[in-house]
Design a protein around this motif. Structure first.
Motif, PDB file in Angstrom:
ATOM      1  N   VAL A 334       4.675   1.442  10.810  1.00  0.00           N
ATOM      2  CA  VAL A 334       3.219   1.254  10.742  1.00  0.00           C
ATOM      3  C   VAL A 334       2.713   1.962   9.496  1.00  0.00           C
ATOM      4  N   PRO A 335       2.516   1.242   8.383  1.00  0.00           N
ATOM      5  CA  PRO A 335       2.150   1.873   7.117  1.00  0.00           C
ATOM      6  C   PRO A 335       0.671   2.207   6.980  1.00  0.00           C
ATOM      7  N   GLN A 336      -0.149   1.814   7.962  1.00  0.00           N
ATOM      8  CA  GLN A 336      -1.588   2.065   7.897  1.00  0.00           C
ATOM      9  C   GLN A 336      -2.061   2.692   9.202  1.00  0.00           C
ATOM     10  N   ARG A 337      -3.183   3.355   9.134  1.00  0.00           N
ATOM     11  CA  ARG A 337      -3.828   3.878  10.344  1.00  0.00           C
ATOM     12  C   ARG A 337      -5.092   3.107  10.672  1.00  0.00           C
ATOM     13  N   THR A 338      -5.697   2.476   9.678  1.00  0.00           N
ATOM     14  CA  THR A 338      -6.864   1.613   9.866  1.00  0.00           C
ATOM     15  C   THR A 338      -6.721   0.425   8.932  1.00  0.00           C
ATOM     16  N   MET A 339      -7.569  -0.574   9.108  1.00  0.00           N
ATOM     17  CA  MET A 339      -7.503  -1.730   8.239  1.00  0.00           C
ATOM     18  C   MET A 339      -7.907  -1.398   6.805  1.00  0.00           C
ATOM     19  N   SER A 340      -8.734  -0.385   6.615  1.00  0.00           N
ATOM     20  CA  SER A 340      -9.167  -0.015   5.272  1.00  0.00           C
ATOM     21  C   SER A 340      -8.169   0.901   4.578  1.00  0.00           C
ATOM     22  N   ASP A 341      -7.150   1.291   5.289  1.00  0.00           N
ATOM     23  CA  ASP A 341      -6.129   2.182   4.751  1.00  0.00           C
ATOM     24  C   ASP A 341      -5.217   1.404   3.795  1.00  0.00           C
ATOM     25  N   PRO A 343      -1.696   0.971   2.102  1.00  0.00           N
ATOM     26  CA  PRO A 343      -0.317   1.427   2.288  1.00  0.00           C
ATOM     27  C   PRO A 343       0.282   2.134   1.075  1.00  0.00           C
ATOM     28  N   SER A 344      -0.322   1.962  -0.081  1.00  0.00           N
ATOM     29  CA  SER A 344       0.232   2.603  -1.275  1.00  0.00           C
ATOM     30  C   SER A 344       0.170   4.122  -1.202  1.00  0.00           C
ATOM     31  N   ARG A 345      -0.597   4.636  -0.215  1.00  0.00           N
ATOM     32  CA  ARG A 345      -0.613   6.089  -0.026  1.00  0.00           C
ATOM     33  C   ARG A 345       0.766   6.609   0.350  1.00  0.00           C
ATOM     34  N   LEU A 346       1.615   5.712   0.864  1.00  0.00           N
ATOM     35  CA  LEU A 346       2.956   6.123   1.259  1.00  0.00           C
ATOM     36  C   LEU A 346       3.780   6.595   0.072  1.00  0.00           C
ATOM     37  N   ARG A 347       3.390   6.187  -1.119  1.00  0.00           N
ATOM     38  CA  ARG A 347       4.117   6.605  -2.315  1.00  0.00           C
ATOM     39  C   ARG A 347       4.242   8.124  -2.371  1.00  0.00           C
ATOM     40  N   LEU A 348       3.167   8.795  -1.934  1.00  0.00           N
ATOM     41  CA  LEU A 348       3.166  10.260  -1.923  1.00  0.00           C
ATOM     42  C   LEU A 348       3.413  10.825  -0.529  1.00  0.00           C
ATOM     43  N   ALA A 353       9.671   5.708   3.066  1.00  0.00           N
ATOM     44  CA  ALA A 353       9.105   4.454   3.559  1.00  0.00           C
ATOM     45  C   ALA A 353       8.621   3.585   2.404  1.00  0.00           C
ATOM     46  N   TRP A 354       7.996   4.210   1.411  1.00  0.00           N
ATOM     47  CA  TRP A 354       7.504   3.467   0.254  1.00  0.00           C
ATOM     48  C   TRP A 354       8.656   2.799  -0.498  1.00  0.00           C
ATOM     49  N   ASN A 355       9.718   3.542  -0.720  1.00  0.00           N
ATOM     50  CA  ASN A 355      10.872   2.982  -1.422  1.00  0.00           C
ATOM     51  C   ASN A 355      11.510   1.860  -0.609  1.00  0.00           C
ATOM     52  N   TYR A 356      11.549   2.040   0.714  1.00  0.00           N
ATOM     53  CA  TYR A 356      12.123   1.008   1.584  1.00  0.00           C
ATOM     54  C   TYR A 356      11.304  -0.280   1.497  1.00  0.00           C
ATOM     55  N   LEU A 357       9.976  -0.179   1.639  1.00  0.00           N
ATOM     56  CA  LEU A 357       9.125  -1.361   1.584  1.00  0.00           C
ATOM     57  C   LEU A 357       9.158  -2.000   0.200  1.00  0.00           C
ATOM     58  N   THR A 358       9.163  -1.190  -0.827  1.00  0.00           N
ATOM     59  CA  THR A 358       9.233  -1.716  -2.188  1.00  0.00           C
ATOM     60  C   THR A 358      10.543  -2.472  -2.406  1.00  0.00           C
ATOM     61  N   GLY A 359      11.614  -1.921  -1.857  1.00  0.00           N
ATOM     62  CA  GLY A 359      12.916  -2.563  -2.003  1.00  0.00           C
ATOM     63  C   GLY A 359      13.027  -3.881  -1.241  1.00  0.00           C
TER      64      GLY A 359
END
Length: 553
Positions: A334-341, A343-348, A353-359
């Motif tokens: 679940v990469p978001q907590r709300t619809m306005s969230d 997912p690119s925040r996962l980079r930090l 998770a960010w590397n996995y989704l990017t891959g």
């Protein structure tokens, strides 16, 4: 070259047997209707044209239209030299570009419009890249995201039959169409809501497997138009040969009702504008987002073992799990907590998770739904504070059972549901128990049952569930309490434009209350090592209850 199977789907190339066409025409004749004109907008090889000419001796003009030039020749041969008393014409024509108003005006009453338009949806034709569709329009004036998602998907036959009914409005005539049962109901709902002049309507269930080799709930829809008609009910017959109807459905207070008696008994507990029931997470890429645990490690649908931050992983239940009363045996990212969230925040916040989704971006970019257009990469829908509520009451939207399930935390975490499920979020076990008691009560179940058509692909919907006013229900049951008041408050959610939300995964602007749900659950430090109970069996495959996309004529 377009393959034969694709052409069958795209153009409804499943011809109606002459025996079935004759049986239908005989049924129409038994009602006492004697047409002077016969029109078949999608005549195929001419089965209905032939049967109509054989059955109705007073018919003077017969018109058939067909997009396939070879079938036009076959249809002409089918009716040639056999019926000299009638003027028979068959033309090659595209339904969507034909001037039907001019054609109808030239036909004398009473008119029989008969046939079997294609049983295929605009979504299927879109996937095929087909041009055999009507001009793009918002068929039912859907709002916002409704117009871009499942609610906007419609059967091409529904669009055609709506037009057929409109042609006959104000005239003496009969519409006789083979179609999906859901299409028949939607057509009648459209006609009734638009005050079209209908004298009577009936629906005859049909064994589509026997006649066309497809597994779909199908019927013959008979609508008798009358300039003075005001009928808003439909009798349902179990077969073409049945003499008495099984039941009757009708329009009540602007909605289709399957059981009028139960509806009238409990309609006082219906509310307006409620949005407490929601669908689960929509992601459209299970191979990437959904995980199992093997040998103590997470593995995705591609068979890859992966390691991710625990804070973005949650136990998952699907419809089949709810019906089987299973503990979770899948997990979901679940990469978001709300619809306005974003997912690119996962980079930090969660670089693994960010590397996995990017891959795996190549898989996510293939998601076809337009709801992902212009959204941040890796976005999902149906997520908000309600998603992470510790307790929930849930139900499957696919299975033919009005059965609710209490969903409790699993291994210290809130359980997430997928978008085949509907749920109402609860802050505590007490709220969950009270809500479960309310929705399992006789009034609630009788009201919902009065509105459910069980042959629908998804008979239970959020729209249906959200009709129930918990406050009114508790008053009827004598179970009013502070807990019920808290649950009732949670039924009301405002959208950006001040109107009530119509879809469960629409972006929210206002939460249920000030602030989000607090789960009060401690997250285990090494969640990637958690293994679900070994006793819980897990059937990965959901019951596929999608209707066949084959078309018939």
């Amino acid at each position: 070259m377009q393959n034969q199977k694709q052409r069958k789907v795209e153009f409804g190339d499943f011809q109606t047997p002459v025996s079935l066409a004759r049986e239908i025409c005989s049924l129409i004749a038994q009602t006492g209707f004697c047409p002077v004109s016969v029109l078949e907008p999608n005549c195929g090889t001419g089965s209905f044209l032939k049967a109509s000419l054989e059955t109705f001796p007073d018919v003077s003009r017969v018109l058939g239209f067909e997009i396939n030039s070879q079938y036009v020749a076959q249809a002409l041969q089918t009716v040639a030299h056999s019926f000299p008393r009638a003027h028979v014409e068959v033309y090659q024509a595209d339904f969507f570009s034909t001037n039907w108003s001019e054609i109808i005006r030239a036909l004398p009453d009473p008119i029989l419009v008969i046939g079997n338009p294609p049983w295929v949806t605009n979504a299927v034709l879109g996937a095929l890249g087909s041009s055999n569709v009507p001009a793009k329009s918002n068929l039912d004036n859907l709002c916002g995201i409704d117009a871009r998602t499942g609610k906007s998907n419609f059967d091409i036959s529904e669009w055609m039959i709506r037009k057929n009914v409109e042609w006959l409005n104000g005239k003496h005539g009969v519409l006789a169409m083979l179609c999906k049962t859901t299409v028949a109901r939607k057509t009648l709902l459209y006609a009734w809501q638009h005050e079209l002049r209908i004298g009577s309507a009936s629906l005859y269930n049909l064994d589509a497997k026997e006649y066309f080799g497809v597994s779909v709930d199908a019927c013959l829809l008979l609508i008798r138009s009358d300039p003075n008609g005001h009928s808003k009910e439909c009798q349902v017959f179990p077969s073409l040969r049945a003499q008495q109807p099984d039941n009757t459905f009708s329009l009540q207070d602007g909605r289709l009702v399957a059981d009028v008696k139960s509806y009238q008994k409990w309609k006082n507990i219906i509310g307006k504008g409620f949005q407490g029931w929601r669908s689960g997470i929509k992601h459209d890429c299970s191979k990437v987002f959904e995980l199992k645990i093997e040998s103590g490690k997470f593995v995705n649908g591609l068979g890859e073992f992966i390691e991710l931050e625990p804070e973005i992983l949650f136990p998952l239940l699907k419809s089949s799990d709810l019906v089987a009363h299973r503990n979770p045996c899948r997990w979901i990212i679940v990469p978001q907590r709300t619809m306005s969230d974003d997912p690119s925040r996962l980079r930090l916040d969660a670089p693994k998770a960010w590397n996995y989704l990017t891959g795996h971006a190549c898989f996510l970019e293939k998601r076809k739904s337009s709801i992902y257009k212009n959204r941040p990469p890796f976005s999902i829908f149906g997520v908000g504070s309600y998603t992470f509520a510790p307790w929930k009451v849930a139900i499957s939207g696919l299975y033919k059972k009005l059965e609710f399930v209490k969903v409790m935390p699993f291994q210290g975490l809130p359980v997430v549901l997928d978008d085949t499920c509907y749920f109402f979020s609860c802050k505590s076990e007490e709220e969950c128990n009270v809500l479960y008691e309310l929705v399992m009560s006789e009034p609630a179940r009788e009201l919902w049952s009065a509105l459910i058509f069980w042959d629908a692909k998804r008979p239970i919907t959020a729209q249906l569930l959200n009709l129930l006013d918990l406050t009114s229900l508790a008053r009827v049951l004598g179970k009013e309490s502070n807990v019920v008041q808290a649950l009732a408050k949670r039924q009301i959610v405002e959208s950006m434009e001040g109107a009530y939300q119509r879809l469960l995964f629409m972006e929210e602007v206002a939460e249920y209350e000030v602030g989000q749900f607090q789960t009060n659950l401690e997250l285990p430090p090494a969640r990637q090592a958690l293994v679900p109970d070994t006793d819980s069996a897990c059937d990965i495959d959901l019951c596929n209850e999608m209707h066949s996309s084959h078309s018939c004529r």
